[in-house]
Design a protein around this motif. Structure first.
Motif, PDB file in Angstrom:
ATOM      1  N   THR A   1       0.841  -1.194   0.000  1.00 63.06           N
ATOM      2  CA  THR A   1       0.000   0.000   0.000  1.00 63.06           C
ATOM      3  C   THR A   1       0.879   1.248   0.000  1.00 63.06           C
ATOM      4  OG1 THR A   1      -0.138   0.204   2.409  1.00 63.06           O
ATOM      5  CG2 THR A   1      -1.815  -1.147   1.355  1.00 63.06           C
TER       6      THR A   1
ATOM      7  N   TYR B   1      -9.349   5.383  -3.580  1.00 67.33           N
ATOM      8  CA  TYR B   1      -8.579   4.149  -3.475  1.00 67.33           C
ATOM      9  C   TYR B   1      -8.389   3.636  -4.896  1.00 67.33           C
ATOM     10  CZ  TYR B   1      -9.781   3.991   1.506  1.00 67.33           C
ATOM     11  OH  TYR B   1      -9.940   4.275   2.834  1.00 67.33           O
TER      12      TYR B   1
ATOM     13  N   ASP C   1      -6.885   0.546  -6.702  1.00 65.69           N
ATOM     14  CA  ASP C   1      -6.474  -0.797  -6.295  1.00 65.69           C
ATOM     15  C   ASP C   1      -6.195  -1.707  -7.476  1.00 65.69           C
ATOM     16  OD1 ASP C   1      -6.817  -0.249  -3.527  1.00 65.69           O
ATOM     17  OD2 ASP C   1      -8.964  -0.639  -3.703  1.00 65.69           O
TER      18      ASP C   1
ATOM     19  N   TRP D   1      -6.161  -5.796  -8.049  1.00 63.54           N
ATOM     20  CA  TRP D   1      -6.744  -6.979  -7.436  1.00 63.54           C
ATOM     21  C   TRP D   1      -6.257  -8.236  -8.139  1.00 63.54           C
ATOM     22  CZ3 TRP D   1     -10.490  -6.349  -3.528  1.00 63.54           C
ATOM     23  CH2 TRP D   1     -10.944  -5.037  -3.346  1.00 63.54           C
TER      24      TRP D   1
ATOM     25  N   ILE E   1      -7.027  -7.422  -2.667  1.00 67.35           N
ATOM     26  CA  ILE E   1      -6.105  -6.377  -3.124  1.00 67.35           C
ATOM     27  C   ILE E   1      -4.668  -6.896  -3.083  1.00 67.35           C
ATOM     28  CG2 ILE E   1      -5.193  -4.074  -2.625  1.00 67.35           C
ATOM     29  CD1 ILE E   1      -7.958  -3.541  -1.204  1.00 67.35           C
TER      30      ILE E   1
ATOM     31  N   ARG F   1      -2.496  -1.179  -3.269  1.00 64.05           N
ATOM     32  CA  ARG F   1      -3.422  -0.048  -3.108  1.00 64.05           C
ATOM     33  C   ARG F   1      -2.644   1.254  -3.062  1.00 64.05           C
ATOM     34  NH1 ARG F   1      -8.219   0.279   1.059  1.00 64.05           N
ATOM     35  NH2 ARG F   1      -9.286  -0.283  -0.868  1.00 64.05           N
TER      36      ARG F   1
END
Length: 141
Positions: free
Chosen positions: A45, A112, A114, A116, A125, A128
């Motif tokens: 992230t 957000y 993302d 996946w 996820i 991110r």
């Protein structure tokens, strides 16, 4: 019998949308299990001052949300593109953090973004980016 590809895509998009809502619930309820369920092991992230693993971000988010008198995260404007067992999504978020009577309220909004992956039948996820567009604290008058 195989599912119609359009139905398969809709089911995938619904699962991803539910994961986004589960993430918001996990923050609001300070629930590690719900937050961890949104990320594949080893996910990364980049949000605010945090840039690293999803596990480290979850620790940070739980510490922040755990200090609040309450919080509410809302997800909207979800757009998802499926490509086999990979997907990309962008969703807007709006969060209210109740800092307590003497400190006021914090409002944060952004998106957000993302990436996946569907592994073992589950969409989670793998990366991110939290693109913050507003971070405002309103003090007590």
């Amino acid at each position: 019998m195989a599912l119609d590809p359009r139905l398969e895509e809709l089911l995938s998009k619904q699962e991803i949308a539910e994961q986004l809502s589960r993430y918001a619930q996990g923050c609001d309820q300070v629930d590690r299990t719900k937050l961890e369920a949104c990320f594949h092991p080893g996910a990364t992230t980049r949000q605010g001052t945090q840039d690293g693993t999803s596990a480290a971000f979850i620790d940070y988010a739980l510490e922040v949300c755990g200090r609040l008198r309450g919080c509410s995260h809302m997800i909207s404007n979800i757009v998802i593109a499926i490509d086999g067992d990979s997907a990309e999504s962008e969703a807007h978020f709006f969060a209210h953090h109740d800092l307590g009577e003497a400190k006021g309220d914090r409002f944060v909004k952004g998106r957000y973004i993302d990436n996946w992956a569907r592994r073992d039948g589950a969409w989670k996820i793998v990366h991110r980016v939290g693109a913050y567009e507003l971070d405002r604290t309103v003090g007590v008058v």
